[in-house]
Scaffold this motif. Structure first.
Motif, PDB file in Angstrom:
ATOM      1  N   TYR A 193     -10.749 -14.948   9.775  1.00  0.00           N
ATOM      2  CA  TYR A 193      -9.293 -14.816   9.621  1.00  0.00           C
ATOM      3  C   TYR A 193      -8.513 -15.377  10.813  1.00  0.00           C
ATOM      4  O   TYR A 193      -7.502 -16.049  10.636  1.00  0.00           O
ATOM      5  N   ARG A 231      -2.069 -14.582   5.120  1.00  0.00           N
ATOM      6  CA  ARG A 231      -3.306 -13.865   4.771  1.00  0.00           C
ATOM      7  C   ARG A 231      -3.866 -13.141   5.989  1.00  0.00           C
ATOM      8  O   ARG A 231      -4.355 -12.012   5.891  1.00  0.00           O
ATOM      9  N   TYR A 232      -3.774 -13.802   7.143  1.00  0.00           N
ATOM     10  CA  TYR A 232      -4.269 -13.170   8.363  1.00  0.00           C
ATOM     11  C   TYR A 232      -3.474 -11.899   8.659  1.00  0.00           C
ATOM     12  O   TYR A 232      -4.057 -10.831   8.957  1.00  0.00           O
ATOM     13  N   TRP A 250      -4.219  -9.101   6.219  1.00  0.00           N
ATOM     14  CA  TRP A 250      -5.516  -8.502   6.601  1.00  0.00           C
ATOM     15  C   TRP A 250      -5.352  -7.606   7.819  1.00  0.00           C
ATOM     16  O   TRP A 250      -5.905  -6.498   7.863  1.00  0.00           O
ATOM     17  N   GLN A 266     -13.146 -15.665   1.451  1.00  0.00           N
ATOM     18  CA  GLN A 266     -12.172 -16.065   2.459  1.00  0.00           C
ATOM     19  C   GLN A 266     -12.566 -17.394   3.091  1.00  0.00           C
ATOM     20  O   GLN A 266     -11.728 -18.274   3.291  1.00  0.00           O
TER      21      GLN A 266
END
Length: 860
Positions: free
Chosen positions: A563, A210-211, A214, A174
């Motif tokens: 993140y 993506r955050y 997640w 990441q």
């Protein structure tokens, strides 16, 4: 190079390679890559011509006369080697460096952006094909083909984005991925091209996506019912913010900067225009400048019809209209507020076009000649809207002591988002400073009366019926802002309630007549006003951990850093580039925080009971005698400050006294609280109402004038400020001593005509600065002064200045505003609590201070 020449070049290359023994597959693969190179790179330029001439010496492993299938891989590896090292050739030194590569990539992206812009513009709504910038060759492609190509490209981009968003990484992966994204964004932000802005949008959405992926899959706290509720609540607020961000990117991804279209030279072709100035309970002093300016418009007198729409049925207004030559319309039944007032006026007038000005919005004399051109050219355009501009400072600008050169709170929508709306044929009517086609208005039943935001609802109805709209980014009228924060909040409550009413009663995603982009633009305008609850959630989100050790984000501190921070950095970076010149960094949080509590209940009620609520007139033209802090209005901010302060103290206690402190988790939550306190402190600063001693706000200007004293002596001067009743002059090289009450004649020249106005001296300040009080003998003289000042052509176009709007500067500005807010809380403590600042001042007397002058041995 022309496309036909490139095509011939590629065909000849293919024949040469086949003749020299290359296979069909090799020829097809290498022709494909060569065509892409010609499309995206300026291969005809001198540097690339030299590069192509020395190709075989740079790439000894490739035979340019008979390429092989995998030569593209050999070319890539050799090129990377050449970029990193200096390489010599027989013809001289050719230095390839990383900076050279970046510059060439920037040029390539710019070229690609121009290409995409050309065909992207052609693929937009057919109503915009009339722009002269569209190349005629692009018309060879049919619109369905253009749209199909764009949808294919969009689908591929979306598929790649989903793949990047959902790809599982460990923490190390990441960090590497986001490092590449950050470096790409930092490089792209230096390239001035539309395509690079779109790439920044994609990067921002991928990182934020993506955050959120997640967050949805790995961070929900399922240890307890309270944990599930709080973590889901925060996630819902973040999902809301993400949707608003994506819709915002779409709305302004390709803003249309429409210019005024010229009017026909033959004024016989100019249509009849009705000017409507609706008023209800405003004073005549507020309405007069607008009426005079409307009468001063550059338009044939026999085709210009100015009407005061008086819903208060006041004899004073009727007499005024009669004396100045304006029409006067009143009605017996006062239903549906402003919308009903306008609709009634339409039944007793017959102009082909209708122009609406709020009673405090003063147009410049060129308003109609700058807006009517598009309506005459395109019979399908029903609405031409111009920006809402204000000559008096709004509560944010006034109370926060913001420089007039900084973008104001209204600027983002009225000066920028509306240009994006115009791209998608979704320009929104804002209730004033607009021209509308009567035929279109009559087709939708007049101004909408179902909601309290009749303006936006009317534009939605027009678009549903197939009518087009346009936006001209040129301030051609200016009005009065709300004087106090309380009045400003009341105005925004009405806007929020009305937009949610439209969402419930005429949802843009339901019904026929709208394109998908139009639906998204209108939906985003409504969805924005749901920000009350998400903003409040963000302001209290770190407190559950401080108060009860409940994790709202159930993850390690390292994962949160990996993140959360990239998500925040990319969204802030992209918005800072996108909104530059229209929104100062970090102030969006202050604007939303000030309104969040107050719009939460009205929007919730409107969502459940959409028919509740009524139209409220915003008061204008008041004064503020002394500086004060509006404690009742700021009560929600005080509660939030108190909760966050307690949370911060608990954090310090845990850090020093908890037997097993989680230092990284504490640091994250305390940093979040500290930022919230900065936002809340700045919100308190907005509630500190500054003195407004002039009933009529003064307008800054720079107009050369002359003045004559009682002895007929003439002096040159510059008018620097004016209002309806006063002017401020600056004289240079004048030694005369001016006396208060002395009579002076003010001489002005405008449009090659001379005007003379009687004035008396109010005050004479050092530096030959005069304050004069205007003395009008009749309305005709007052109208003439209005022609020279308020309605002066180009009066409202602001002077362009460079503003330091870097992220660091914005953050420091937020800190200074926050400090001012907290200091003001102490300064304006009510009643007996005033002892607190006195005690603090007394304590400060014990603090060491720098001496007035340096001490030396002779003074000891």
């Amino acid at each position: 190079m022309p496309s036909a020449t490139i095509l011939n070049y590629l065909v000849n290359k293919a024949r040469l390679w086949r003749a020299n023994g290359s296979t069909k597959v090799s020829v097809a693969v290498n022709i494909f890559w060569l065509a892409l190179a010609w499309l995206f790179l300026p291969l005809e330029s001198k540097p690339f011509t030299a590069y192509r001439a020395a190709f075989q010496e740079f790439y000894p492993q490739i035979n340019p006369h008979a390429p092989k299938t995998l030569d593209c891989v050999r070319w890539l590896s050799q090129t990377l080697f050449l970029i990193c090292f200096r390489t010599s050739v027989r013809k001289g030194w050719l230095r390839l460096s990383i900076s050279w590569a970046v510059n060439k990539i920037a040029a390539a992206l710019t070229r690609l952006g121009d290409w995409v812009g050309h065909y992207g513009a052609l693929a937009l709504d057919g109503n915009h094909k009339s722009f002269e910038t569209i190349d005629k060759k692009g018309e060879e492609l049919s619109r369905p083909i253009k749209l199909t190509l764009l949808w294919i490209l969009g689908g591929l981009a979306a598929a790649l984005a989903v793949l990047c968003i959902t790809q599982p990484f460990n923490i190390q992966g990441q960090v590497v991925f986001l490092s590449v994204m950050l470096l790409s964004a930092l490089a792209l932000r230096k390239i001035k091209a539309r395509l690079t802005l779109m790439l920044l949008f994609v990067i921002s959405m991928v990182v934020s996506g993506r955050y959120l992926w997640w967050r949805c899959t790995s961070t929900l706290n399922t240890d307890s019912a309270m944990g599930i509720f709080l973590s889901c609540l925060l996630l819902a607020a973040e999902l809301y913010a993400f949707v608003v961000m994506v819709l915002g990117y779409f709305q302004v991804c390709w803003v249309l900067d429409r210019k005024p279209y010229p009017m026909p030279n033959d004024q016989a072709l100019w249509p009849h225009v009705d000017i409507f100035i609706p008023t209800y309970n405003e004073s005549l002093d507020v309405v007069k400048p607008t009426v005079f300016a409307a009468l001063n418009l550059q338009w044939p007198a026999d085709k210009l019809h100015v009407y005061i729409l008086d819903d208060g049925s006041r004899p004073l207004f009727e007499e005024f209209a009669k004396q100045v030559g304006a029409g006067y319309i009143k009605r017996e039944e006062h239903n549906h507020a402003k919308a009903g007032n306008i609709n009634h006026a339409m039944t007793v007038t017959n102009g082909e076009f209708v122009t609406i000005f709020d009673c405090d919005h003063v147009p410049s004399s060129d308003f109609l000649v700058k807006t009517m051109g598009w309506l005459i050219k395109d019979p399908n355009i029903a609405l031409v809207q111009t920006p809402h501009h204000f000559y008096s400072p709004d509560p944010f600008e006034k109370n926060l002591h913001l420089d007039r050169t900084m973008p104001i709170e209204n600027s983002l929508f009225h000066d920028f988002i509306q240009k994006g709306n115009d791209t998608w044929n979704a320009t929104m009517f804002c209730g004033s400073s607009a021209v509308m086609r009567r035929k279109a208005l009559e087709e939708v039943g007049g101004i909408a009366v179902e909601t309290v935001t009749e303006d936006a609802h009317t534009s939605l109805k027009l678009n549903r019926k197939g009518w087009s709209s346009a936006f001209i980014d040129l301030p051609l009228a200016s009005g009065l802002s709300t004087e106090t924060l309380a009045a400003h909040i009341g105005q925004r409550i009405r806007w929020a309630r009305g937009m949610i009413q439209i969402f419930r009663l005429d949802n843009p995603f339901l019904g026929k007549g709208l394109s998908l982009p139009q639906r998204l633009c209108f939906f985003n305008a409504m969805f924005h006003f749901f920000h009350g609850l998400p903003r409040l959630i963000f302001l209290v989100a770190p407190l559950p951990y401080m108060f009860a050790n409940v994790y709202v984000i159930y993850a390690t501190a390292a994962a949160i850093f990996a993140y959360v921070l990239p998500h925040m950095i990319h969204s802030a970076l992209t918005n800072q580039i996108l909104q530059r010149g229209y929104r100062y960094p970090f102030l969006s949080g202050v604007y939303e925080t000030v309104l969040s509590w107050y719009i939460l209940l009205p929007t919730t009620v409107a969502l459940i009971f959409p028919h509740k609520g009524k139209f409220n007139v915003t008061a204008k033209g008041g004064t503020i005698g002394e500086k004060y802090l509006d404690w009742p209005v700021s009560r929600p901010y005080l509660i939030l400050i108190g909760l966050n302060m307690i949370g911060l103290l608990i954090g310090f206690y845990k850090a020093f006294f908890d037997p097993n402190p989680e230092y990284l988790t504490l640091a994250i939550n305390m940093g979040w609280i500290a930022y919230n306190l900065m936002i809340l402190g700045a919100s308190m600063a907005v509630a500190v109402e500054e003195v407004q001693k002039h009933q009529f706000p003064r307008i800054h200007c720079k107009i050369d004038v002359n003045i004559c004293d009682e002895e007929d002596a003439n002096y040159k001067a510059t008018m620097t400020q004016y209002s309806q009743s006063e002017v401020r002059l600056s004289l240079s090289g004048c030694e005369k001593v001016w006396k208060k009450g002395e009579s002076i004649r003010l001489l002005m020249i405008y449009k090659e005509k001379y005007y003379c106005f009687k004035t008396t001296v109010l005050s004479a300040e050092p530096g030959n600065v005069l304050e004069l009080s205007l003395c009008f003998d009749d309305y005709e003289t007052e109208k003439a002064f209005n022609r020279c000042t308020f309605s002066r052509e180009g009066m409202w176009v602001p002077e362009k200045v460079n503003v330091d709007d870097r992220m660091l500067t914005g953050f420091l500005k937020l800190g200074s505003l926050s400090w001012y807010g907290y200091k003001s809380m102490i300064e304006f403590l009510p009643g007996k609590l005033q002892i607190v600042p006195k005690v603090l001042s007394w304590c400060l007397t014990f603090a060491p201070r720098k001496p007035a002058r340096a001490l030396n041995s002779n003074t000891l």
